[in-house]
Write an enzyme that holds these catalytic residues in place. Structure first.
Site, PDB file in Angstrom:
ATOM      1  N   CYS A   7     -10.766  -3.141  -4.193  1.00  0.00           N
ATOM      2  CA  CYS A   7      -9.808  -4.136  -4.715  1.00  0.00           C
ATOM      3  C   CYS A   7     -10.544  -5.361  -5.248  1.00  0.00           C
ATOM      4  O   CYS A   7     -10.158  -5.930  -6.275  1.00  0.00           O
ATOM      5  CB  CYS A   7      -8.806  -4.521  -3.639  1.00  0.00           C
ATOM      6  SG  CYS A   7      -7.666  -3.172  -3.246  1.00  0.00           S
ATOM      7  N   GLU A  13      -3.167  -4.575  -3.030  1.00  0.00           N
ATOM      8  CA  GLU A  13      -3.711  -5.474  -4.058  1.00  0.00           C
ATOM      9  C   GLU A  13      -3.777  -4.767  -5.404  1.00  0.00           C
ATOM     10  O   GLU A  13      -3.401  -5.310  -6.441  1.00  0.00           O
ATOM     11  CB  GLU A  13      -5.120  -5.944  -3.674  1.00  0.00           C
ATOM     12  CG  GLU A  13      -5.204  -6.719  -2.372  1.00  0.00           C
ATOM     13  CD  GLU A  13      -5.464  -5.841  -1.156  1.00  0.00           C
ATOM     14  OE1 GLU A  13      -4.881  -4.735  -1.068  1.00  0.00           O
ATOM     15  OE2 GLU A  13      -6.231  -6.265  -0.286  1.00  0.00           O
ATOM     16  N   ASN A  39       0.834  -1.208   0.000  1.00  0.00           N
ATOM     17  CA  ASN A  39       0.000   0.000   0.000  1.00  0.00           C
ATOM     18  C   ASN A  39       0.865   1.253   0.000  1.00  0.00           C
ATOM     19  O   ASN A  39       1.954   1.295   0.593  1.00  0.00           O
ATOM     20  CB  ASN A  39      -1.009   0.002   1.148  1.00  0.00           C
ATOM     21  CG  ASN A  39      -0.407  -0.204   2.520  1.00  0.00           C
ATOM     22  OD1 ASN A  39       0.641  -0.824   2.660  1.00  0.00           O
ATOM     23  ND2 ASN A  39      -1.081   0.300   3.535  1.00  0.00           N
ATOM     24  N   ILE A  40       0.366   2.275  -0.706  1.00  0.00           N
ATOM     25  CA  ILE A  40       1.097   3.534  -0.866  1.00  0.00           C
ATOM     26  C   ILE A  40       0.134   4.664  -0.499  1.00  0.00           C
ATOM     27  O   ILE A  40      -0.850   4.889  -1.210  1.00  0.00           O
ATOM     28  CB  ILE A  40       1.614   3.688  -2.319  1.00  0.00           C
ATOM     29  CG1 ILE A  40       2.497   2.495  -2.704  1.00  0.00           C
ATOM     30  CG2 ILE A  40       2.375   5.007  -2.468  1.00  0.00           C
ATOM     31  CD1 ILE A  40       2.899   2.444  -4.176  1.00  0.00           C
ATOM     32  N   GLU A  41       0.420   5.319   0.638  1.00  0.00           N
ATOM     33  CA  GLU A  41      -0.497   6.358   1.121  1.00  0.00           C
ATOM     34  C   GLU A  41      -0.078   7.729   0.603  1.00  0.00           C
ATOM     35  O   GLU A  41       0.968   7.900  -0.025  1.00  0.00           O
ATOM     36  CB  GLU A  41      -0.532   6.308   2.659  1.00  0.00           C
ATOM     37  CG  GLU A  41      -1.091   4.977   3.138  1.00  0.00           C
ATOM     38  CD  GLU A  41      -1.316   4.894   4.640  1.00  0.00           C
ATOM     39  OE1 GLU A  41      -0.765   5.731   5.389  1.00  0.00           O
ATOM     40  OE2 GLU A  41      -2.052   3.969   5.055  1.00  0.00           O
ATOM     41  N   CYS A  80      -4.273   0.707  -2.404  1.00  0.00           N
ATOM     42  CA  CYS A  80      -4.098  -0.535  -1.654  1.00  0.00           C
ATOM     43  C   CYS A  80      -3.030  -1.429  -2.307  1.00  0.00           C
ATOM     44  O   CYS A  80      -2.795  -1.354  -3.519  1.00  0.00           O
ATOM     45  CB  CYS A  80      -5.399  -1.323  -1.620  1.00  0.00           C
ATOM     46  SG  CYS A  80      -6.718  -0.556  -0.681  1.00  0.00           S
ATOM     47  N   CYS A 126     -10.265  -4.906   0.455  1.00  0.00           N
ATOM     48  CA  CYS A 126     -11.397  -3.976   0.492  1.00  0.00           C
ATOM     49  C   CYS A 126     -12.276  -4.171  -0.753  1.00  0.00           C
ATOM     50  O   CYS A 126     -11.905  -4.852  -1.709  1.00  0.00           O
ATOM     51  CB  CYS A 126     -10.906  -2.537   0.579  1.00  0.00           C
ATOM     52  SG  CYS A 126     -10.331  -1.857  -0.991  1.00  0.00           S
TER      53      CYS A 126
HETATM   54  N1  THU Z   1      -5.367  -1.281   2.545  1.00  0.00           N
HETATM   55  C1  THU Z   1      -4.826  -2.126   1.612  1.00  0.00           C
HETATM   56  O1  THU Z   1      -3.669  -1.980   1.206  1.00  0.00           O
HETATM   57  N2  THU Z   1      -5.600  -3.118   1.123  1.00  0.00           N
HETATM   58  C2  THU Z   1      -6.905  -3.327   1.480  1.00  0.00           C
HETATM   59  O2  THU Z   1      -7.565  -4.137   0.842  1.00  0.00           O
HETATM   60  C3  THU Z   1      -7.465  -2.620   2.626  1.00  0.00           C
HETATM   61  C4  THU Z   1      -6.726  -1.404   3.054  1.00  0.00           C
HETATM   62  C5  THU Z   1      -4.537  -0.198   3.065  1.00  0.00           C
HETATM   63  C6  THU Z   1      -5.001   1.201   2.697  1.00  0.00           C
HETATM   64  C7  THU Z   1      -4.414   2.028   3.811  1.00  0.00           C
HETATM   65  O3  THU Z   1      -3.095   2.393   3.440  1.00  0.00           O
HETATM   66  C8  THU Z   1      -4.347   1.073   4.996  1.00  0.00           C
HETATM   67  O4  THU Z   1      -4.529  -0.229   4.480  1.00  0.00           O
HETATM   68  C9  THU Z   1      -5.400   1.340   6.070  1.00  0.00           C
HETATM   69  O5  THU Z   1      -6.667   1.340   5.508  1.00  0.00           O
END
Ligand code: THU
Length: 143
Positions: free
Chosen positions: A101, A63, A50-52, A61, A98
């Site tokens: 995804c 995935e 994941n890259i915020e 996300c 999520c």
């Molecule tokens: N996140 C994912 O990488 N994949 C998911 O399917 C659910 C959420 C990440 C997004 C965010 O950076 C962190 O988890 C908290 O929500």
């Protein structure tokens, strides 16, 4: 629960790669690191983390990063994905994909066959995409 939807050796490999990908996460805002390992039909494994983003909504996300890396390099057919996540890099429980995804999976994968491996601390759960996204929307509904 392991249901043997795919070979357990491949599952072990995907889990190992997802855990490595998890360490690459860029998460200055939530602190939740997530890793994904996507298995292409031809055998390649493509990883994602994941890259915020400071603006929050551009966050992607793990995935989807894996899917977009694969598709943008010419790979469009997939067998399975393994996913793990947790606060501060610790897998304390399942971290299932999520809804967004799951919808991206629906675009590229056969819901009857595509396997989602949700990694837990000492075990994992296996699902078919159709179980995690029943009655999913796809291009067959666009007519
Ligand atoms: N996140 C994912 O990488 N994949 C998911 O399917 C659910 C959420 C990440 C997004 C965010 O950076 C962190 O988890 C908290 O929500």
């Amino acid at each position: 629960m392991a249901r043997n939807l795919i070979d357990s050796k491949i599952v072990d490999q995907l889990i190992a790669e997802a855990k490595v990908a998890m360490t690459k996460a860029y998460v200055p805002y939530s602190g939740y690191t997530v890793g994904a390992a996507l298995l292409a039909k031809e055998g390649t494994i493509i990883t994602g983390c994941n890259i915020e983003n400071a603006a929050y909504s551009p966050t992607c996300c793990a995935e989807r990063v894996a899917f977009f890396k694969a598709v943008s390099s010419g790979i469009k057919e997939f067998t399975a994905i393994a996913v793990c996540g947790g606060k501060g890099g610790v897998i304390a429980d399942a971290f299932p994909p999520c809804g967004v995804c799951r919808q991206v999976m629906q675009e590229f994968c056969d819901p009857e066959k595509f396997v989602i491996i949700v990694i837990k601390p000492d075990t994992y759960d296996e699902f078919l995409l159709k179980e995690l996204l029943p009655y999913g929307f796809d291009n067959s509904h666009m007519c």
